[in-house]
Write an enzyme that holds these catalytic residues in place. Structure first.
Site, short mmCIF file in Angstrom:
data_model
loop_
_atom_site.label_atom_id
_atom_site.label_comp_id
_atom_site.label_asym_id
_atom_site.label_seq_id
_atom_site.Cartn_x
_atom_site.Cartn_y
_atom_site.Cartn_z
N CYS A 122 0.83 -1.21 0.00
CA CYS A 122 0.00 0.00 0.00
C CYS A 122 0.86 1.25 0.00
O CYS A 122 1.85 1.34 0.73
CB CYS A 122 -0.93 -0.01 1.21
SG CYS A 122 -2.10 1.36 1.23
N GLY B 125 -1.91 -10.00 4.50
CA GLY B 125 -1.89 -10.30 3.07
C GLY B 125 -0.56 -10.86 2.60
O GLY B 125 -0.46 -12.00 2.19
N GLY C 117 -2.03 -4.52 -3.65
CA GLY C 117 -3.15 -4.13 -2.80
C GLY C 117 -4.46 -4.00 -3.56
O GLY C 117 -4.51 -4.01 -4.79
N ARG D 214 7.46 -8.00 -5.04
CA ARG D 214 7.86 -9.41 -5.11
C ARG D 214 8.09 -9.92 -3.69
O ARG D 214 8.96 -9.41 -2.98
CB ARG D 214 9.13 -9.58 -5.94
CG ARG D 214 9.57 -11.04 -6.09
CD ARG D 214 10.95 -11.14 -6.73
NE ARG D 214 10.91 -10.76 -8.12
CZ ARG D 214 10.58 -11.58 -9.13
NH1 ARG D 214 10.25 -12.84 -8.86
NH2 ARG D 214 10.57 -11.15 -10.38
#
Length: 387
Positions: free
Chosen positions: A222, A284, A301, A316
């Protein structure tokens, strides 16, 4: 205590997860007897971890596997899985494109419209395979997609945006989403977020939220904090929102979980989030590193594919092990990103916390040197906490 920024502006000091540490108390317990179970929307789970509704993290098979392992996974109804009947070549293209072509490719791929029949198909596939079906949508699509998901058998619905509130001034010609009405009319529990303040959390709870997601901008992929300048560090945000949960519980007798969402990578991050007051966490990038993850070693995101202002990037993360290794072990890495359940249980044992509620009460100290003190060799050799 307020700090003076300048003559016309004062500010409160806020703390991130990396700036705090947990203090052992007067007792310890065997990690095997630590009770990590929690409940949301009438669903009881052993592992207080939810996999984020991101296209590089969750597809049907990941959602089912997470259910099997004792956690939860949320499928993104605004994402690749509901835009393309066969997402495989799309995900392969995202993983293979170069850095400079990434933004334009994502804008192109996410311009494909969401298909209602694919929403039904994905939810039913999860249910048919024995999984718990959780789905997420942004507020503008919530009424439409929520009804479709519920009809297909969805168990929990997540209404998510960068910032959600009960008071929203819509553009001319548009009608704002009435969150209280939405919760009343949805036949399944609705979790809402994201927020970072006491007042908004209290408003969401009073509107009928079955859970509140806390966190703006700390996620690994993000860039909202850089693009918008918005957010509150997670330790402070979680503590403030958990205080609202406690006051709502005193006011109504109804206990609603608070879920720390974003920026949590290691078992230690999860333990500290719960100690700040969270009942569970949403993560995540740690799951994007699983062999089973659809992102093929990449993570991006939910706001990344914006047609006008991307607020995320593709990172990555690599592939480090199976989903089971990441959640339940055995750990194959020395950096705290494997066996997250084991880390939580061991921390609870060390702190003498028999359950999540007791973990929320442990002593916390400000410790900006926690992750660097005495770690010169690890840092120099890029091992463990030095990675």
């Amino acid at each position: 205590m307020d700090i003076q920024i300048g003559r016309g502006k004062t500010a409160r000091r806020a703390y991130g997860i990396d700036e705090i540490a947990l203090v052992p108390g007067g007792k310890t317990l065997d990690p095997n007897v630590a009770d990590t179970f929690w409940e949301v929307g009438g669903i009881r789970r052993e592992i207080p971890i939810i996999a984020s509704a991101m296209d590089g993290v969750i597809d049907v098979d990941m959602a089912v596997r997470l259910s099997d392992l004792g956690a939860l996974g949320v499928i993104n109804l605004d994402g690749i899985q509901t835009r393309y009947d066969n997402p495989t070549p799309i995900l392969e293209k995202i993983a293979s494109v170069g850095v400079t072509e990434f933004v334009s490719l994502m804008q192109e791929l996410y311009a494909e419209p969401v298909k209602p029949e694919l929403i039904q198909k994905r939810i039913r596939e999860i249910k048919e395979k024995g999984g718990i079906a959780c789905a997420s949508s942004i507020p503008v699509n919530a009424f439409k997609y929520g009804a479709i998901a519920a009809e297909a058998g969805c168990d929990l619905f997540f209404l998510q945006s960068t910032v959600v509130s009960t008071t929203h001034i819509a553009a001319e010609g548009l009608v704002s989403l009435d969150l209280a009405k939405f919760c009343r009319e949805m036949p399944i529990p609705v979790l809402m977020g994201n927020c970072v303040t006491y007042n908004v959390t209290l408003e969401l709870l009073r509107a009928g939220a079955a859970g509140v997601l806390v966190g703006i901008g700390p996620g690994a992929a993000c860039t909202s904090r850089g693009v918008l300048g918005v957010g509150i560090p997670q330790a402070t945000a979680v503590a403030d929102c958990a205080a609202a949960r406690e006051d709502f519980f005193k006011e109504t007798g109804k206990y609603v979980p608070i879920i720390a969402d974003g920026g949590l990578i290691t078992g230690g991050d999860i333990c500290k989030s719960i100690a700040c007051g969270a009942d569970a966490v949403m993560i995540g990038s740690p799951f994007a590193r699983a062999k089973e993850a659809p992102g093929r070693g990449f993570h991006w995101g939910m706001a990344t594919p914006s047609p006008v202002l991307p607020r995320g990037t593709r990172i990555r993360v690599g592939t480090t092990g199976t989903l089971e290794q990441i959640l339940r072990g055995p750990a194959g890495l020395d950096d705290g990103t494997h066996n997250l359940l084991g880390a939580l249980k061991t921390s609870m044992g060390t702190l003498g916390a028999a359950n999540i509620r007791e973990m929320q009460q442990v002593e916390v100290v400000i410790a900006p040197s926690l992750l660097t003190e005495g770690k010169v060799y690890q840092k120099a050799q890029q091992l463990g906490m030095g990675k």
